[in-house]
Design a protein around this motif. Structure first.
Motif, PDB file in Angstrom:
ATOM      1  N   LEU A 184     -32.642 -17.957  -1.575  1.00  0.00           N
ATOM      2  CA  LEU A 184     -32.924 -16.240  -1.129  1.00  0.00           C
ATOM      3  C   LEU A 184     -33.513 -16.724   0.417  1.00  0.00           C
ATOM      4  CD1 LEU A 184     -34.444 -14.757  -4.280  1.00  0.00           C
ATOM      5  CD2 LEU A 184     -32.176 -14.788  -3.409  1.00  0.00           C
ATOM      6  N   PRO A 185     -33.264 -15.654   1.148  1.00  0.00           N
ATOM      7  CA  PRO A 185     -33.596 -15.939   2.584  1.00  0.00           C
ATOM      8  C   PRO A 185     -35.047 -15.993   3.192  1.00  0.00           C
ATOM      9  CG  PRO A 185     -33.084 -13.682   2.259  1.00  0.00           C
ATOM     10  CD  PRO A 185     -32.778 -14.421   1.053  1.00  0.00           C
ATOM     11  N   PHE A 186     -35.872 -15.467   2.335  1.00  0.00           N
ATOM     12  CA  PHE A 186     -37.501 -15.560   2.734  1.00  0.00           C
ATOM     13  C   PHE A 186     -38.171 -16.653   2.012  1.00  0.00           C
ATOM     14  CE2 PHE A 186     -35.523 -11.422   3.945  1.00  0.00           C
ATOM     15  CZ  PHE A 186     -35.941 -11.317   5.390  1.00  0.00           C
ATOM     16  N   SER A 187     -38.902 -17.587   2.766  1.00  0.00           N
ATOM     17  CA  SER A 187     -39.916 -18.294   2.077  1.00  0.00           C
ATOM     18  C   SER A 187     -41.182 -17.598   1.854  1.00  0.00           C
ATOM     19  CB  SER A 187     -39.888 -19.612   2.949  1.00  0.00           C
ATOM     20  OG  SER A 187     -40.842 -20.402   2.302  1.00  0.00           O
ATOM     21  N   VAL A 188     -41.658 -17.801   0.827  1.00  0.00           N
ATOM     22  CA  VAL A 188     -43.296 -17.366   0.363  1.00  0.00           C
ATOM     23  C   VAL A 188     -44.180 -18.859   0.315  1.00  0.00           C
ATOM     24  CG1 VAL A 188     -44.421 -16.241  -1.298  1.00  0.00           C
ATOM     25  CG2 VAL A 188     -42.164 -15.535  -0.911  1.00  0.00           C
ATOM     26  N   ILE A 199     -36.930  -9.892  -6.214  1.00  0.00           N
ATOM     27  CA  ILE A 199     -36.269 -11.208  -6.790  1.00  0.00           C
ATOM     28  C   ILE A 199     -37.036 -12.478  -6.093  1.00  0.00           C
ATOM     29  CG2 ILE A 199     -34.405 -12.478  -7.418  1.00  0.00           C
ATOM     30  CD1 ILE A 199     -32.697  -9.952  -7.063  1.00  0.00           C
ATOM     31  N   PHE A 200     -37.608 -13.334  -6.895  1.00  0.00           N
ATOM     32  CA  PHE A 200     -37.990 -14.700  -6.490  1.00  0.00           C
ATOM     33  C   PHE A 200     -37.325 -15.465  -6.878  1.00  0.00           C
ATOM     34  CE2 PHE A 200     -41.467 -11.523  -5.766  1.00  0.00           C
ATOM     35  CZ  PHE A 200     -42.048 -12.180  -4.706  1.00  0.00           C
ATOM     36  N   GLN A 201     -37.321 -16.820  -6.593  1.00  0.00           N
ATOM     37  CA  GLN A 201     -36.491 -18.012  -6.813  1.00  0.00           C
ATOM     38  C   GLN A 201     -37.114 -19.289  -6.605  1.00  0.00           C
ATOM     39  OE1 GLN A 201     -33.376 -19.380  -3.696  1.00  0.00           O
ATOM     40  NE2 GLN A 201     -31.810 -19.561  -5.472  1.00  0.00           N
ATOM     41  N   ILE A 202     -37.052 -20.207  -7.550  1.00  0.00           N
ATOM     42  CA  ILE A 202     -37.781 -21.279  -7.538  1.00  0.00           C
ATOM     43  C   ILE A 202     -36.547 -22.633  -7.321  1.00  0.00           C
ATOM     44  CG2 ILE A 202     -38.988 -23.144  -9.048  1.00  0.00           C
ATOM     45  CD1 ILE A 202     -40.272 -20.553  -8.558  1.00  0.00           C
ATOM     46  N   ASN A 203     -37.079 -23.126  -6.139  1.00  0.00           N
ATOM     47  CA  ASN A 203     -36.180 -24.490  -5.645  1.00  0.00           C
ATOM     48  C   ASN A 203     -36.989 -25.507  -5.618  1.00  0.00           C
ATOM     49  OD1 ASN A 203     -33.667 -22.918  -4.695  1.00  0.00           O
ATOM     50  ND2 ASN A 203     -35.415 -21.817  -3.680  1.00  0.00           N
ATOM     51  N   VAL A 204     -36.502 -26.614  -6.432  1.00  0.00           N
ATOM     52  CA  VAL A 204     -37.301 -27.959  -6.597  1.00  0.00           C
ATOM     53  C   VAL A 204     -36.356 -28.868  -6.262  1.00  0.00           C
ATOM     54  CG1 VAL A 204     -39.096 -27.347  -7.959  1.00  0.00           C
ATOM     55  CG2 VAL A 204     -37.094 -27.973  -8.950  1.00  0.00           C
ATOM     56  N   LEU A 252     -36.016 -33.564  -5.099  1.00  0.00           N
ATOM     57  CA  LEU A 252     -36.774 -35.088  -5.142  1.00  0.00           C
ATOM     58  C   LEU A 252     -36.245 -35.691  -3.795  1.00  0.00           C
ATOM     59  CD1 LEU A 252     -36.944 -34.604  -8.259  1.00  0.00           C
ATOM     60  CD2 LEU A 252     -37.911 -36.873  -8.320  1.00  0.00           C
ATOM     61  N   THR A 253     -37.150 -36.326  -3.121  1.00  0.00           N
ATOM     62  CA  THR A 253     -36.954 -37.137  -1.947  1.00  0.00           C
ATOM     63  C   THR A 253     -37.346 -38.664  -2.295  1.00  0.00           C
ATOM     64  OG1 THR A 253     -38.959 -37.214  -0.794  1.00  0.00           O
ATOM     65  CG2 THR A 253     -37.000 -35.540  -0.234  1.00  0.00           C
ATOM     66  N   GLU A 254     -37.105 -39.730  -1.501  1.00  0.00           N
ATOM     67  CA  GLU A 254     -37.428 -41.010  -1.976  1.00  0.00           C
ATOM     68  C   GLU A 254     -39.006 -41.159  -2.415  1.00  0.00           C
ATOM     69  OE1 GLU A 254     -37.773 -45.059  -2.883  1.00  0.00           O
ATOM     70  OE2 GLU A 254     -35.853 -43.702  -2.804  1.00  0.00           O
ATOM     71  N   LYS A 255     -39.880 -40.180  -1.539  1.00  0.00           N
ATOM     72  CA  LYS A 255     -41.394 -40.403  -1.543  1.00  0.00           C
ATOM     73  C   LYS A 255     -41.986 -39.127  -2.245  1.00  0.00           C
ATOM     74  CE  LYS A 255     -42.026 -43.551   2.090  1.00  0.00           C
ATOM     75  NZ  LYS A 255     -42.659 -43.482   3.662  1.00  0.00           N
ATOM     76  N   HIS A 256     -41.429 -37.999  -2.409  1.00  0.00           N
ATOM     77  CA  HIS A 256     -41.851 -36.615  -2.721  1.00  0.00           C
ATOM     78  C   HIS A 256     -41.166 -36.096  -3.756  1.00  0.00           C
ATOM     79  CE1 HIS A 256     -43.841 -37.476   1.262  1.00  0.00           C
ATOM     80  NE2 HIS A 256     -44.995 -37.048   0.573  1.00  0.00           N
ATOM     81  N   LEU A 257     -41.879 -35.189  -4.748  1.00  0.00           N
ATOM     82  CA  LEU A 257     -41.449 -34.032  -5.277  1.00  0.00           C
ATOM     83  C   LEU A 257     -41.664 -32.768  -4.439  1.00  0.00           C
ATOM     84  CD1 LEU A 257     -40.144 -32.590  -7.929  1.00  0.00           C
ATOM     85  CD2 LEU A 257     -42.812 -32.488  -8.641  1.00  0.00           C
ATOM     86  N   LYS A 258     -40.663 -31.827  -4.119  1.00  0.00           N
ATOM     87  CA  LYS A 258     -40.694 -30.829  -3.106  1.00  0.00           C
ATOM     88  C   LYS A 258     -40.166 -29.662  -3.885  1.00  0.00           C
ATOM     89  CE  LYS A 258     -40.290 -33.547   1.255  1.00  0.00           C
ATOM     90  NZ  LYS A 258     -39.738 -33.358   2.659  1.00  0.00           N
ATOM     91  N   GLY A 259     -40.997 -28.545  -3.310  1.00  0.00           N
ATOM     92  CA  GLY A 259     -40.475 -27.169  -3.946  1.00  0.00           C
ATOM     93  C   GLY A 259     -40.684 -26.042  -2.894  1.00  0.00           C
ATOM     94  N   SER A 260     -40.061 -24.962  -3.202  1.00  0.00           N
ATOM     95  CA  SER A 260     -40.479 -23.882  -2.596  1.00  0.00           C
ATOM     96  C   SER A 260     -40.058 -22.618  -3.410  1.00  0.00           C
ATOM     97  CB  SER A 260     -39.287 -23.742  -1.390  1.00  0.00           C
ATOM     98  OG  SER A 260     -37.943 -23.489  -1.828  1.00  0.00           O
ATOM     99  N   ILE A 261     -40.724 -21.610  -3.111  1.00  0.00           N
ATOM    100  CA  ILE A 261     -40.399 -20.190  -3.746  1.00  0.00           C
ATOM    101  C   ILE A 261     -40.005 -19.320  -2.531  1.00  0.00           C
ATOM    102  CG2 ILE A 261     -41.426 -18.213  -4.935  1.00  0.00           C
ATOM    103  CD1 ILE A 261     -43.430 -20.037  -6.338  1.00  0.00           C
ATOM    104  N   GLN A 262     -38.866 -18.856  -3.006  1.00  0.00           N
ATOM    105  CA  GLN A 262     -38.184 -18.020  -1.796  1.00  0.00           C
ATOM    106  C   GLN A 262     -38.011 -16.406  -2.532  1.00  0.00           C
ATOM    107  OE1 GLN A 262     -37.927 -21.079   0.276  1.00  0.00           O
ATOM    108  NE2 GLN A 262     -36.514 -19.387   1.207  1.00  0.00           N
ATOM    109  N   THR A 263     -37.989 -15.309  -1.709  1.00  0.00           N
ATOM    110  CA  THR A 263     -37.573 -14.084  -2.166  1.00  0.00           C
ATOM    111  C   THR A 263     -36.413 -13.569  -1.397  1.00  0.00           C
ATOM    112  OG1 THR A 263     -38.664 -11.959  -2.761  1.00  0.00           O
ATOM    113  CG2 THR A 263     -39.591 -13.142  -0.665  1.00  0.00           C
ATOM    114  N   GLN A 304     -36.766 -10.214   0.143  1.00  0.00           N
ATOM    115  CA  GLN A 304     -37.146  -9.619   1.107  1.00  0.00           C
ATOM    116  C   GLN A 304     -38.606 -10.179   1.733  1.00  0.00           C
ATOM    117  OE1 GLN A 304     -37.485  -5.246  -0.028  1.00  0.00           O
ATOM    118  NE2 GLN A 304     -36.343  -5.851  -1.949  1.00  0.00           N
ATOM    119  N   GLU A 305     -39.099  -9.816   2.918  1.00  0.00           N
ATOM    120  CA  GLU A 305     -40.163 -10.365   3.284  1.00  0.00           C
ATOM    121  C   GLU A 305     -41.224  -9.726   2.595  1.00  0.00           C
ATOM    122  OE1 GLU A 305     -40.910 -11.514   7.786  1.00  0.00           O
ATOM    123  OE2 GLU A 305     -39.650  -9.480   7.903  1.00  0.00           O
TER     124      GLU A 305
END
Length: 268
Positions: A42-46, A184-189, A191-202, A204-205
């Motif tokens: 989704l276009p907007f990162s929270v 609407i919100f979206q969970i993205n997770v 892994l890289t070599e060193k990190h577990l990464k994540g973002s929550i998107q929505t 609309q702003e």
């Protein structure tokens, strides 16, 4: 003393009972859980966050951390891209399911009954920790969160306040939050070599931002045991004006410490 503390058979019987009751409740509420995925973000990162996959945890075996990474990769596939529509509930275990060898899960570190141990699917708490920290920076409503009653390891590479994680244990110790907004919100997770990464998107702003701070942290001694306590507060800020709209206490932690603490930092 509880029967579950007397003999392992009582403990496992009690676990089975709790899992059965949770299954029945969830079956009745099955229509409310988020299950739809979208491969496009989704276009907007929270909120975005990352945590180290490998760091020193007391005297724990390094191999358990490698097994943890295997387990996180499996759980990541179940969670990445999930959409939480208005009125829906994100449930960690509804998406991940029961960890098993058949699914590829391995023996990883577990924190259970006041001890550090190992078990199939161990290490998944790191995923729950990441999700909880990100969710605290959104308008999503936390409906179920558990924290371990003890602090097993001294701080080493910790970047978040003590007690800002979320424990999970299939299936009745869950991590859940509900979308009570009109977006609407979206969970993205991932892994890289060193990190577990994540973002929550929505979609609309979102007009607000959220800032987490720790207050009143201390180590103390009581009845011959060492404890650690703190408070975690959240400020809600209007993005356009910078004005603080609300300040609220969201967590108050009090946990037994399982490692040695220098006497000069202990309070009675």
């Amino acid at each position: 003393m509880r029967l579950s503390n007397i003999h392992p058979i009582f403990y496992h019987t009690r676990i089975g009972q709790k899992r059965f009751f949770r299954f029945i409740r969830d079956w009745n509420d099955r229509g409310s859980f988020a299950r739809t995925k979208c491969q496009e973000k989704l276009p907007f990162s929270v909120k975005r966050h990352q945590s180290l996959l490998r760091r020193k945890l007391g005297n724990s075996a390094p191999g358990l951390q490698e097994s943890k990474i295997t387990n996180l990769k499996i759980a990541q596939k179940a969670i990445d891209g999930i959409l939480i529509r208005p009125g829906e509930v994100f449930s960690f275990w509804q998406l991940v399911g029961k960890p098993s060898r058949d699914k590829g899960y391995t023996e990883g570190m577990l924190l259970s009954r006041g001890e550090v141990t190992s078990g199939i699917g161990g290490g998944l708490c790191q995923m729950a920790n990441l999700l909880y920290w990100m969710a605290l920076h959104t308008p999503l409503t936390i409906t179920e969160r558990h924290h371990h009653s003890f602090d097993p390891f001294p701080d080493s590479g910790r970047v978040l306040p003590f007690g800002s994680g979320a424990g999970v244990f299939y299936n009745y110790v869950d991590f859940r939050f509900k979308n009570e907004t009109n977006q609407i919100f979206q969970i993205n997770v991932w892994l890289t070599e060193k990190h577990l990464k994540g973002s929550i998107q929505t979609d609309q702003e979102w007009p607000l931002s959220y800032h987490i701070e720790e207050r009143n942290h201390r180590f103390l001694q009581k009845d011959g045991k060492n404890y650690r306590e703190n408070e975690i507060w959240r400020k809600t800020v209007d993005v356009k004006t910078g004005n603080i709209i609300d300040t609220a206490l969201i967590i108050k932690n009090f946990s037994e410490v399982k490692y040695e603490i220098p006497g000069n930092v202990l309070e009675n």
